[in-house]
Motif scaffolding. Structure first.
Motif, short mmCIF file in Angstrom:
data_model
loop_
_atom_site.label_atom_id
_atom_site.label_comp_id
_atom_site.label_asym_id
_atom_site.label_seq_id
_atom_site.Cartn_x
_atom_site.Cartn_y
_atom_site.Cartn_z
N ARG A 77 0.83 -1.21 0.00
CA ARG A 77 0.00 0.00 0.00
C ARG A 77 0.86 1.26 0.00
NH1 ARG A 77 -4.90 0.36 4.32
NH2 ARG A 77 -5.01 -1.81 3.62
N ALA A 88 2.43 1.55 -3.46
CA ALA A 88 1.43 1.94 -4.46
C ALA A 88 1.22 3.45 -4.53
CB ALA A 88 0.10 1.26 -4.14
N ILE A 89 1.56 4.17 -3.48
CA ILE A 89 1.35 5.62 -3.48
C ILE A 89 2.24 6.31 -4.51
CG2 ILE A 89 1.57 7.73 -2.10
CD1 ILE A 89 0.93 6.02 0.38
N ASP A 90 3.52 5.93 -4.56
CA ASP A 90 4.49 6.65 -5.39
C ASP A 90 5.09 5.81 -6.51
OD1 ASP A 90 4.42 9.11 -3.92
OD2 ASP A 90 5.57 8.11 -2.34
N SER A 121 4.68 1.97 -9.18
CA SER A 121 3.73 1.23 -10.01
C SER A 121 3.91 -0.27 -9.79
CB SER A 121 3.94 1.55 -11.49
OG SER A 121 5.13 0.95 -11.98
N GLY A 153 -3.25 -3.11 -4.40
CA GLY A 153 -3.29 -1.68 -4.61
C GLY A 153 -4.63 -1.06 -4.25
N PHE A 154 -5.68 -1.91 -4.17
CA PHE A 154 -7.00 -1.34 -3.85
C PHE A 154 -7.82 -2.20 -2.88
CE2 PHE A 154 -7.25 -3.75 -7.83
CZ PHE A 154 -8.30 -4.61 -7.59
N ALA A 162 -2.16 7.51 -13.41
CA ALA A 162 -1.88 8.19 -12.15
C ALA A 162 -2.03 7.27 -10.95
CB ALA A 162 -2.81 9.39 -11.99
N ASP A 163 -2.15 5.95 -11.19
CA ASP A 163 -2.29 5.04 -10.06
C ASP A 163 -1.36 3.84 -10.20
OD1 ASP A 163 -3.52 3.16 -11.80
OD2 ASP A 163 -5.48 4.06 -11.45
N PHE A 164 -1.40 2.97 -9.23
CA PHE A 164 -0.48 1.84 -9.10
C PHE A 164 -0.49 0.95 -10.33
CE2 PHE A 164 0.45 -2.37 -6.84
CZ PHE A 164 1.82 -2.12 -6.73
N THR A 213 -1.67 1.74 -13.53
CA THR A 213 -1.55 2.35 -14.86
C THR A 213 -0.28 3.18 -15.04
OG1 THR A 213 -2.88 4.25 -14.12
CG2 THR A 213 -4.05 2.42 -15.17
N ARG A 214 0.51 3.36 -13.99
CA ARG A 214 1.81 4.03 -14.16
C ARG A 214 2.78 3.06 -14.82
NH1 ARG A 214 1.59 5.18 -8.19
NH2 ARG A 214 0.39 7.11 -7.94
#
Length: 298
Positions: free
Chosen positions: A27, A30-32, A34, A88-89, A204-206, A208-209
């Protein structure tokens, strides 16, 4: 042959505790970062450590069946890719519940592909385990979403890897299979990074970066993941060497409890009563399938 079930159980449960703890910090990654960067970095780290150990110990990796190892590695890596993507979610306990639906899928695939004959006990266990998975993934039907069922795909691929291990890789060394899986996870990471770069659709997320240069914090947690994963694999391997596999495998389900416990301690994640009951049903059903499948009275 050694038969020390209590020590074996301690090895397995320690490995599961490590996994239940270190996976909580996906988690943070996942913030910064991918999913793809994480898999590529971790695989490179693990291969570096393993190759250094092989060089120091003057041992070699040997492959009995390249086709079997490649197929098993692909299934295993795909299942774990989906599992880590779900982290990630979703809370770790929910993602782990989907991953540990694998014994149910093993049973289904064995019946469909190998004409395995099963009795009423394992049929009931399969339905019980699936009910448990549903209770964990969607404890509140009113908030049900397709994303909640993503971990089930991880369980399916993990089951295919388990079948491939038994059918195609019975003589392979544990380190060969371990590094094969991490090699494919690294390839998945590289493929994801290249695909996103070519498509030019940086998200812009875990999930899709593409490539993200790791911050010191991300790099630290990738190192923790690499070392923790290797230690857990060593403990698991040793555990299976110390006692009968059908008895030892039952203790792998302790990861569900550890995931829920560490999720509460680290993030304050509180599972509902139905979800907690679901974890118990998954563990009971998986254990019963394992025991009955290996001829142990249950």
């Amino acid at each position: 042959m050694q038969n020390r079930p209590l020590i074996a159980a301690a090895h397995i449960m320690t490995a599961m505790a490590i996994i239940g703890l270190i996976d909580q910090f996906i988690r943070v990654i996942a913030i910064d970062s991918s999913l793809w960067t994480f898999h590529l970095l971790r695989s490179v780290m693990i291969w570096t450590i393993a190759l250094a150990w092989l060089a120091i110990s003057r041992k070699r990796l040997e492959v009995v069946s390249w086709r079997g190892v490649l197929a098993r590695s692909a299934f295993n890596a795909t299942g774990l890719l989906i599992y880590f993507g779900a982290l990630g979610f979703l809370p770790v306990a929910q993602a782990a519940a989907g991953l540990f639906s694998a014994p149910i899928f093993v049973l289904i695939l064995s019946v469909a592909l190998f004409r395995l004959r099963i009795g009423p006990v394992r049929i009931v266990a399969a339905f019980t385990g699936f009910a448990g998975v549903l209770m964990v993934l969607s404890p509140d039907v009113s908030t049900l979403s397709p994303a909640a069922f993503v971990p089930l795909a991880a369980g399916l691929f993990y089951a295919m890897a388990a079948i491939a291990t038994r059918e195609w890789c019975p003589d392979e060394h544990a380190l060969t299979l371990t590094l094969g899986g991490f090699a494919f996870m690294g390839l998945w990471g590289l493929l994801g990074i290249v695909s996103i770069a070519v498509a030019g659709g940086e998200g812009a997320d875990f999930l899709t970066r593409g490539w993200v240069w790791p911050t010191p914090e991300v790099l630290w947690w990738c190192i923790v993941q690499a070392l923790g994963s290797l230690i857990a694999v060593v403990l698991l391997t040793r555990g299976y060497q110390l006692a009968e596999a059908s008895l030892v495998s039952v203790f792998e389900y302790s990861v569900l409890g550890f995931s829920a416990l560490f999720g509460l301690l680290v993030w304050g994640d509180v599972l509902s009563v139905p979800a907690m009951l679901g974890l118990l049903l998954i563990a009971a059903a998986g254990s019963l399938i394992a025991l009955r499948g290996r001829g142990v009275p249950a």
